[in-house]
Design a protein around this motif. Structure first.
Motif, PDB file in Angstrom:
ATOM      1  N   CYS A   1      36.238  40.888  32.255  1.00  0.00           N
ATOM      2  CA  CYS A   1      37.556  40.536  31.719  1.00  0.00           C
ATOM      3  C   CYS A   1      38.485  41.740  31.703  1.00  0.00           C
ATOM      4  O   CYS A   1      38.035  42.884  31.611  1.00  0.00           O
ATOM      5  CB  CYS A   1      37.401  40.044  30.290  1.00  0.00           C
ATOM      6  N   GLY A   2      39.766  41.460  31.771  1.00  0.00           N
ATOM      7  CA  GLY A   2      40.758  42.539  31.710  1.00  0.00           C
ATOM      8  C   GLY A   2      41.886  42.160  30.767  1.00  0.00           C
ATOM      9  O   GLY A   2      42.254  40.993  30.651  1.00  0.00           O
TER      10      GLY A   2
ATOM     11  N   LEU B   1      44.117  44.687  37.738  1.00  0.00           N
ATOM     12  CA  LEU B   1      42.786  44.509  37.134  1.00  0.00           C
ATOM     13  C   LEU B   1      41.930  43.528  37.933  1.00  0.00           C
ATOM     14  O   LEU B   1      40.771  43.322  37.595  1.00  0.00           O
ATOM     15  CB  LEU B   1      42.926  43.995  35.696  1.00  0.00           C
TER      16      LEU B   1
ATOM     17  N   ARG C   1      38.247  43.977  38.969  1.00  0.00           N
ATOM     18  CA  ARG C   1      37.121  43.944  38.039  1.00  0.00           C
ATOM     19  C   ARG C   1      36.324  42.643  38.161  1.00  0.00           C
ATOM     20  O   ARG C   1      35.218  42.553  37.631  1.00  0.00           O
ATOM     21  CB  ARG C   1      37.625  44.088  36.603  1.00  0.00           C
TER      22      ARG C   1
ATOM     23  N   TYR D   1      37.019  38.212  38.126  1.00  0.00           N
ATOM     24  CA  TYR D   1      37.479  37.288  37.098  1.00  0.00           C
ATOM     25  C   TYR D   1      37.554  35.906  37.696  1.00  0.00           C
ATOM     26  O   TYR D   1      37.439  35.741  38.917  1.00  0.00           O
ATOM     27  CB  TYR D   1      38.852  37.737  36.565  1.00  0.00           C
TER      28      TYR D   1
ATOM     29  N   HIS E   1      45.621  38.383  30.364  1.00  0.00           N
ATOM     30  CA  HIS E   1      44.165  38.528  30.448  1.00  0.00           C
ATOM     31  C   HIS E   1      43.627  37.979  31.756  1.00  0.00           C
ATOM     32  O   HIS E   1      44.153  36.992  32.283  1.00  0.00           O
ATOM     33  CB  HIS E   1      43.552  37.731  29.284  1.00  0.00           C
ATOM     34  N   THR E   2      42.611  38.609  32.290  1.00  0.00           N
ATOM     35  CA  THR E   2      41.802  37.998  33.339  1.00  0.00           C
ATOM     36  C   THR E   2      40.433  37.762  32.728  1.00  0.00           C
ATOM     37  O   THR E   2      39.869  38.657  32.108  1.00  0.00           O
ATOM     38  CB  THR E   2      41.674  38.913  34.565  1.00  0.00           C
TER      39      THR E   2
ATOM     40  N   ASN F   1      38.116  40.896  25.267  1.00  0.00           N
ATOM     41  CA  ASN F   1      37.008  41.265  26.162  1.00  0.00           C
ATOM     42  C   ASN F   1      35.792  41.499  25.285  1.00  0.00           C
ATOM     43  O   ASN F   1      35.913  42.056  24.196  1.00  0.00           O
ATOM     44  CB  ASN F   1      37.307  42.574  26.893  1.00  0.00           C
TER      45      ASN F   1
ATOM     46  N   ALA G   1      45.931  48.273  27.711  1.00  0.00           N
ATOM     47  CA  ALA G   1      45.105  47.669  28.757  1.00  0.00           C
ATOM     48  C   ALA G   1      43.646  48.001  28.479  1.00  0.00           C
ATOM     49  O   ALA G   1      43.332  48.871  27.660  1.00  0.00           O
ATOM     50  CB  ALA G   1      45.515  48.196  30.123  1.00  0.00           C
ATOM     51  N   SER G   2      42.790  47.285  29.188  1.00  0.00           N
ATOM     52  CA  SER G   2      41.372  47.588  29.057  1.00  0.00           C
ATOM     53  C   SER G   2      40.969  48.624  30.101  1.00  0.00           C
ATOM     54  O   SER G   2      39.831  49.055  30.135  1.00  0.00           O
ATOM     55  CB  SER G   2      40.558  46.308  29.249  1.00  0.00           C
ATOM     56  N   ASP G   3      41.890  49.014  30.949  1.00  0.00           N
ATOM     57  CA  ASP G   3      41.541  49.876  32.066  1.00  0.00           C
ATOM     58  C   ASP G   3      42.815  50.621  32.469  1.00  0.00           C
ATOM     59  O   ASP G   3      43.869  49.975  32.629  1.00  0.00           O
ATOM     60  CB  ASP G   3      41.063  48.942  33.200  1.00  0.00           C
TER      61      ASP G   3
END
Ligand code: F6R
Length: 605
Positions: free
Chosen positions: A2-3, A24, A27, A29, A72-73, A101, A191-193
């Motif tokens: 997830c992102g 993202l 990653r 998804y 989100h992804t 996530n 962000a997550s990344d």
């Protein structure tokens, strides 16, 4: 995996978030979603779609204006990929939106309680419980509502929350799943990344586990889940936004394979010390006396990083004469291992966020062990959790399957082995010899990459195979394992890897014309033994592709790679096999950058 991406500021948020989601995509998804608002808006506007970000984009209405939003992804864990299960999730009144996530372990229990209280769930996800918990909280501020909700939750999360009644902020929290803030001029990102941030800002704050943050357009603050303020000084990330672009290649995998000569140059840069025929590794936080006290080295990683760790263990044993071995971190953490104070533990991870590796590190630290990290992503969880370590400086790796990070990690291990060796019994002349070998690597890699057309032709021959065998002995065995993993990940051809020495003990039964064997045959002390294995395969009419330092008579094809110092040979022998996997998958029409069922950064168990 997830992102998450979020923005608060003055700009039109939807295009920004969609661009962030695209960054993202690598990653992995299966669905995506976006929710937005603005200070003047009366509520939240949301769109979700199963499939790709472009499917989401197609569903976004023309009039979809806002200046605050989260997106989100999703990579399905609880509930199949669908529009309903895609994030964000909203509460029954449509006021609270959450993207998440990680995994909420006690979601079933929480859901049952909420259902008993009359809450109607719209998805099968674990995340939705969090939305309802936030919505039901009687706390006054959004921060308190989120804090209260999180108190009920067991598990891992990187989470971003918006609330229609608090449209001037986004509240985020982290526990076991990355959350990075991007600090802009009168605008904030989350962000997550960092991949989703670097085209907008290089000023980054990485949240720690147990930390939350409030983002407003012109301000951010961080605090613990208990509410005490924490200090967060933004750091500047070095990676350029362009490193996330395809740069003229058809796939990220191809781009990343092609970058390896420069990447290896980077991992070596500034580290070689000719005066003492050793290397400087300042970040290890391990003085010479401590290094001499190490009785064993245990390397932990998953997948490709584990294979790099296997080569690392051999290098350390060979050069430093310290007993060393590698083990999948995912296994290690579940078997109640004996943690020995004289053992140096090394956690290897490209992303620095792989949950199994992180959990192993945390368990080791809890038991008082010394843990080093060999990591690519600067400031990632494993890098921060470790007592010291080294960055592999491969630059961002976007393709789900790892190539340049594998190579750079192995080179990093060669540096670590040389460093430990020179503190112990490795001679000056051996130190010099290995340094000269390391310096040759970038040019040798470039030479291997020039043989791509030849490898492509071979790959096209193998593309129809049902199954393939990879063999190697000692230094060649982890190379065989990694090459077989690469092939199966992107071509979906079944592949086995065995030590060549084990052939006679079983797998020889599989050999027949339809099962090609890829054999790693370096010019080392085991050359004749490896040639005997080729004879055995040939005698059973097996087809052979050898990766060797000179033509192999028994092989149907030989990919000749340049010879380096024997200890460093595995670094080079893996590279043509990355190209072999790549061109085999390409010939089979596979989606190389996004192999089925796989995700970059496995941040869940
Ligand atoms: C394979 C691959 C994976 C990763 C593994 C660990 O091509 O990329 O096997 O190596 O999931 O990931 P990191 O290195 O990020 O810990």
């Amino acid at each position: 995996m997830c992102g998450i991406v979020g923005y608060i500021g003055k700009r039109d948020v939807a295009p920004l978030l969609l661009e962030g989601l695209q960054r993202l995509e690598y990653r992995g998804y299966d669905s995506a979603g976006i929710v937005i608002t603005s200070p003047k808006a009366s509520g939240l506007k949301m769109v979700k779609a199963k499939g790709r970000v472009r499917d989401l984009e197609a569903k976004v209405p023309k009039r979809f204006a806002g200046t605050t939003g989260i997106a989100h992804t999703r990579w399905a864990t609880h509930g199949a990929p669908s529009d309903e299960n895609a994030h964000p999730h909203l509460d029954s009144e449509g006021k609270v939106a959450v993207v998440h996530n990680g995994i909420i372990d006690n979601a079933t229990e929480l859901r049952a309680k909420l259902v008993a209280d009359g809450i109607e769930f719209l998805s099968e996800t674990d995340t939705e419980v969090l939305v309802h918990l936030v919505a039901r909280s009687q706390a006054v501020t959004l921060e308190e509502k989120v804090r209260e909700a999180l108190r009920h939750v067991e598990g891992t999360y990187g989470v971003a929350v918006m609330h229609a009644d608090f449209s001037d902020r986004i509240v985020v929290a982290r526990n076991g799943s990355p959350v990075v803030l991007g600090i802009g001029e009168k605008e904030m990102f989350v962000a997550s990344d960092i991949a989703a941030l670097v085209s907008h800002t290089r000023q980054i704050v990485t949240l720690e586990d147990g930390e939350m943050a409030t983002l407003k357009a012109d301000d951010f603050r961080t605090y613990t889940t208990e509410g005490s303020r924490t200090t967060a000084t933004p750091t500047t990330v070095e990676w350029e936004a362009e490193s996330y672009d395809m740069g003229g290649h058809d796939t990220y995998m191809h781009k990343e394979i092609s970058e390896q000569s420069d990447a290896v140059d980077r991992v070596l840069r500034g580290r070689i010390d000719d005066r003492f025929s050793t290397v400087h590794l300042g970040g290890l936080n391990l003085d010479a006396r401590e290094a001499r006290g190490i009785r064993r080295v245990k390397i932990l990683g998953c997948g490709t990083s584990y294979h790099a760790g296997m080569i690392g263990a051999q290098l350390i044993e060979e050069l430093a004469r310290i007993p060393a071995d590698a083990e999948p971190a995912s296994e290690f953490r579940y078997r109640n291992p004996v943690v020995d104070p004289d053992t140096l533990y090394v956690a290897v991870s490209q992303s620095g966020e792989t949950y199994d590796v992180l959990a192993a590190v945390q368990e080791l630290k809890r038991k008082g062990a010394r843990v080093l990290g060999v990591v690519n992503v600067v400031g990632s969880a494993i890098a921060r959790e470790a007592d010291g370590g080294m960055y592999v400086h491969a630059g961002p790796e976007v393709c789900v399957v790892s190539t340049k990070c594998f190579t750079n990690t192995v080179v990093a291990f060669a540096l670590l082995a040389l460093h430990l060796g020179r503190i112990r019994d490795l001679s000056v002349s051996d130190g010099k010899r290995l340094i000269a070998g390391l310096r040759k690597l970038p040019a040798q890699i470039a030479a291997i990459l020039e043989t791509e057309e030849e490898i492509k032709k071979i790959a096209e021959e193998y593309a129809g195979a049902q199954s393939m065998m990879f063999i190697g002995r000692v230094r060649g065995y982890p190379v065989a394992l990694e090459a077989s993993l690469k092939l199966k990940e992107i071509s979906y051809i079944h592949a086995e890897a065995y030590p060549a020495s084990e052939l006679k003990h079983g797998p020889l039964a599989l050999i027949e014309p339809a099962l090609p064997t890829v054999a790693i045959v370096p010019d080392d002390e085991l050359l004749e033994k490896n040639r005997a294995a080729l004879e055995e395969i040939k005698a059973r009419s097996g087809r052979i592709l050898a990766v060797a330092h000179r033509e192999q008579e028994k092989a149907d094809h030989t990919i000749v790679v340049p010879k380096n110092e024997t200890e460093l040979d595995p670094i080079l022998m893996g590279i043509p096999l990355q190209l072999l996997a790549y061109h085999t998958a390409l010939a089979m029409g596979r989606d190389i950058d996004k192999p089925r069922n796989l995700a970059k950064s496995v941040t869940v168990e």
